[in-house]
Design a protein around this motif. Structure first.
Motif, PDB file in Angstrom:
ATOM      1  N   GLY A  45       0.694  -1.248   0.156  1.00 55.26           N
ATOM      2  CA  GLY A  45      -0.046   0.007   0.130  1.00 55.26           C
ATOM      3  C   GLY A  45       0.775   1.131   0.223  1.00 55.26           C
ATOM      4  O   GLY A  45       0.433   2.253  -0.647  1.00 55.26           O
ATOM      5  N   ILE A  46       1.911   1.408   0.792  1.00 53.93           N
ATOM      6  CA  ILE A  46       2.872   2.464   0.778  1.00 53.93           C
ATOM      7  C   ILE A  46       3.464   2.544  -0.470  1.00 53.93           C
ATOM      8  O   ILE A  46       3.620   3.828  -1.036  1.00 53.93           O
ATOM      9  N   LEU A  47       3.959   1.498  -0.980  1.00 51.69           N
ATOM     10  CA  LEU A  47       4.673   1.563  -2.457  1.00 51.69           C
ATOM     11  C   LEU A  47       3.705   1.937  -3.180  1.00 51.69           C
ATOM     12  O   LEU A  47       4.202   2.870  -4.197  1.00 51.69           O
ATOM     13  N   GLY A  48       2.537   1.441  -3.391  1.00 44.30           N
ATOM     14  CA  GLY A  48       1.425   1.890  -4.435  1.00 44.30           C
ATOM     15  C   GLY A  48       1.073   3.439  -4.311  1.00 44.30           C
ATOM     16  O   GLY A  48       0.987   4.177  -5.287  1.00 44.30           O
ATOM     17  N   ALA A  49       0.896   3.977  -2.944  1.00 48.15           N
ATOM     18  CA  ALA A  49       0.770   5.547  -2.989  1.00 48.15           C
ATOM     19  C   ALA A  49       1.935   6.303  -3.233  1.00 48.15           C
ATOM     20  O   ALA A  49       1.530   7.532  -4.023  1.00 48.15           O
ATOM     21  N   VAL A  50       3.273   5.797  -3.190  1.00 44.92           N
ATOM     22  CA  VAL A  50       4.436   6.614  -3.618  1.00 44.92           C
ATOM     23  C   VAL A  50       4.232   6.468  -5.134  1.00 44.92           C
ATOM     24  O   VAL A  50       4.918   7.677  -5.651  1.00 44.92           O
ATOM     25  N   LEU A  51       3.895   5.481  -5.715  1.00 42.85           N
ATOM     26  CA  LEU A  51       3.856   5.510  -7.144  1.00 42.85           C
ATOM     27  C   LEU A  51       2.888   6.151  -7.783  1.00 42.85           C
ATOM     28  O   LEU A  51       3.107   6.979  -8.828  1.00 42.85           O
ATOM     29  N   LEU A  52       1.852   6.308  -7.037  1.00 47.44           N
ATOM     30  CA  LEU A  52       0.672   7.356  -7.527  1.00 47.44           C
ATOM     31  C   LEU A  52       1.021   8.499  -7.361  1.00 47.44           C
ATOM     32  O   LEU A  52       0.829   9.418  -8.375  1.00 47.44           O
ATOM     33  N   ASP A  63      -1.171  18.871  -7.321  1.00 46.78           N
ATOM     34  CA  ASP A  63      -1.160  20.280  -6.984  1.00 46.78           C
ATOM     35  C   ASP A  63      -2.713  20.676  -6.561  1.00 46.78           C
ATOM     36  O   ASP A  63      -3.214  21.479  -5.871  1.00 46.78           O
ATOM     37  N   ARG A  64      -3.573  20.084  -7.273  1.00 50.16           N
ATOM     38  CA  ARG A  64      -5.337  20.336  -7.162  1.00 50.16           C
ATOM     39  C   ARG A  64      -5.827  19.334  -5.805  1.00 50.16           C
ATOM     40  O   ARG A  64      -6.910  19.800  -5.624  1.00 50.16           O
ATOM     41  N   LEU A  65      -5.293  18.799  -5.269  1.00 47.17           N
ATOM     42  CA  LEU A  65      -5.570  17.653  -4.062  1.00 47.17           C
ATOM     43  C   LEU A  65      -5.813  18.605  -2.898  1.00 47.17           C
ATOM     44  O   LEU A  65      -4.849  19.477  -2.260  1.00 47.17           O
ATOM     45  N   PRO A  66      -7.147  18.666  -2.309  1.00 50.81           N
ATOM     46  CA  PRO A  66      -7.209  19.460  -0.931  1.00 50.81           C
ATOM     47  C   PRO A  66      -6.266  18.919   0.339  1.00 50.81           C
ATOM     48  O   PRO A  66      -5.918  20.112   0.742  1.00 50.81           O
ATOM     49  N   LEU A  67      -6.341  17.939   0.479  1.00 49.67           N
ATOM     50  CA  LEU A  67      -5.866  17.447   1.791  1.00 49.67           C
ATOM     51  C   LEU A  67      -4.928  16.184   1.326  1.00 49.67           C
ATOM     52  O   LEU A  67      -5.360  15.209   1.325  1.00 49.67           O
ATOM     53  N   ARG A  68      -3.589  16.470   0.930  1.00 51.19           N
ATOM     54  CA  ARG A  68      -2.843  15.712   0.230  1.00 51.19           C
ATOM     55  C   ARG A  68      -2.427  14.493   1.256  1.00 51.19           C
ATOM     56  O   ARG A  68      -2.618  13.449   0.901  1.00 51.19           O
ATOM     57  N   LEU A  69      -2.024  14.725   2.704  1.00 51.69           N
ATOM     58  CA  LEU A  69      -1.695  13.942   3.389  1.00 51.69           C
ATOM     59  C   LEU A  69      -2.867  12.796   3.470  1.00 51.69           C
ATOM     60  O   LEU A  69      -2.604  11.444   3.490  1.00 51.69           O
ATOM     61  N   LEU A  70      -4.029  13.035   3.945  1.00 51.26           N
ATOM     62  CA  LEU A  70      -5.202  12.272   4.000  1.00 51.26           C
ATOM     63  C   LEU A  70      -5.550  11.571   2.730  1.00 51.26           C
ATOM     64  O   LEU A  70      -5.952  10.441   2.892  1.00 51.26           O
ATOM     65  N   VAL A  71      -5.451  11.972   1.509  1.00 54.05           N
ATOM     66  CA  VAL A  71      -5.626  11.463   0.154  1.00 54.05           C
ATOM     67  C   VAL A  71      -4.606  10.285   0.032  1.00 54.05           C
ATOM     68  O   VAL A  71      -5.049   9.417  -0.130  1.00 54.05           O
ATOM     69  N   ALA A  76      -3.135   4.669   0.131  1.00 49.80           N
ATOM     70  CA  ALA A  76      -2.331   3.380   0.660  1.00 49.80           C
ATOM     71  C   ALA A  76      -3.124   2.527   1.592  1.00 49.80           C
ATOM     72  O   ALA A  76      -3.035   1.158   1.313  1.00 49.80           O
ATOM     73  N   ALA A  77      -4.015   2.862   2.243  1.00 48.79           N
ATOM     74  CA  ALA A  77      -5.068   1.994   2.895  1.00 48.79           C
ATOM     75  C   ALA A  77      -5.696   1.073   1.979  1.00 48.79           C
ATOM     76  O   ALA A  77      -5.909   0.077   1.938  1.00 48.79           O
ATOM     77  N   ALA A  78      -6.231   1.900   0.992  1.00 48.15           N
ATOM     78  CA  ALA A  78      -7.287   1.223  -0.119  1.00 48.15           C
ATOM     79  C   ALA A  78      -6.318  -0.004  -0.719  1.00 48.15           C
ATOM     80  O   ALA A  78      -6.877  -0.860  -1.250  1.00 48.15           O
ATOM     81  N   ILE A  79      -5.208   0.403  -1.307  1.00 48.50           N
ATOM     82  CA  ILE A  79      -4.352  -0.539  -1.874  1.00 48.50           C
ATOM     83  C   ILE A  79      -3.864  -1.499  -0.938  1.00 48.50           C
ATOM     84  O   ILE A  79      -3.759  -2.747  -1.476  1.00 48.50           O
ATOM     85  N   ALA A  80      -3.668  -1.498   0.270  1.00 50.68           N
ATOM     86  CA  ALA A  80      -3.451  -2.487   1.277  1.00 50.68           C
ATOM     87  C   ALA A  80      -4.469  -3.498   1.340  1.00 50.68           C
ATOM     88  O   ALA A  80      -4.297  -4.610   1.309  1.00 50.68           O
ATOM     89  N   PHE A  81      -5.742  -2.741   1.644  1.00 55.61           N
ATOM     90  CA  PHE A  81      -6.952  -3.659   1.720  1.00 55.61           C
ATOM     91  C   PHE A  81      -7.301  -4.359   0.475  1.00 55.61           C
ATOM     92  O   PHE A  81      -7.477  -5.661   0.740  1.00 55.61           O
ATOM     93  N   ALA A  82      -6.923  -3.724  -0.756  1.00 60.30           N
ATOM     94  CA  ALA A  82      -7.263  -4.602  -1.957  1.00 60.30           C
ATOM     95  C   ALA A  82      -6.233  -5.873  -2.177  1.00 60.30           C
ATOM     96  O   ALA A  82      -6.586  -6.904  -2.571  1.00 60.30           O
ATOM     97  N   THR A  83      -4.905  -5.546  -1.913  1.00 58.43           N
ATOM     98  CA  THR A  83      -3.890  -6.395  -1.820  1.00 58.43           C
ATOM     99  C   THR A  83      -4.287  -7.526  -0.954  1.00 58.43           C
ATOM    100  O   THR A  83      -4.149  -8.796  -1.224  1.00 58.43           O
ATOM    101  N   SER A  84      -4.944  -7.307   0.203  1.00 58.22           N
ATOM    102  CA  SER A  84      -5.224  -8.363   1.151  1.00 58.22           C
ATOM    103  C   SER A  84      -6.102  -9.166   0.794  1.00 58.22           C
ATOM    104  O   SER A  84      -6.329 -10.430   0.793  1.00 58.22           O
ATOM    105  N   LEU A  85      -7.336  -8.252  -0.038  1.00 52.14           N
ATOM    106  CA  LEU A  85      -8.568  -9.317  -0.329  1.00 52.14           C
ATOM    107  C   LEU A  85      -8.165  -9.910  -1.594  1.00 52.14           C
ATOM    108  O   LEU A  85      -8.737 -11.233  -1.680  1.00 52.14           O
TER     109      LEU A  85
END
Length: 90
Positions: A45-52, A63-71, A76-85
């Protein structure tokens, strides 16, 4: 009266205790040791978020993301959950 009470409790007990099956946590043998599967999913998930992020920056989406850290944490959480599933079915 007693059999009627047991007839009502038995299905309820079966539903409540249905998740108590003896199942071991998924683990991955790596370098001679067993690592928990959530660790591999979190790393993916972390590597996927860095790649994105590396893709979003040149496209100007970052530049257009409102809350970058939260996004990025959510990605990362979505990619981790999808990987787990997909890999472990949990």
């Amino acid at each position: 009266m007693k059999s009627l009470c047991c007839a009502r409790i038995a299905p309820l007990a079966a539903i409540v205790l249905g998740g108590c099956a003896e199942a071991r946590a998924p683990s991955i043998p790596l370098f001679g040791a067993y690592f928990p599967a959530w660790l591999a999913c979190t790393t993916a998930g972390i590597l996927g978020a860095v790649l994105l992020r590396a893709i979003f920056v040149p496209l100007g989406i970052d530049d257009r993301l409102p809350l970058r850290l939260l996004v990025y944490v959510s990605l990362a959480a979505a990619i981790a959950f999808a990987t787990s599933l997909t890999i472990f079915g949990r």
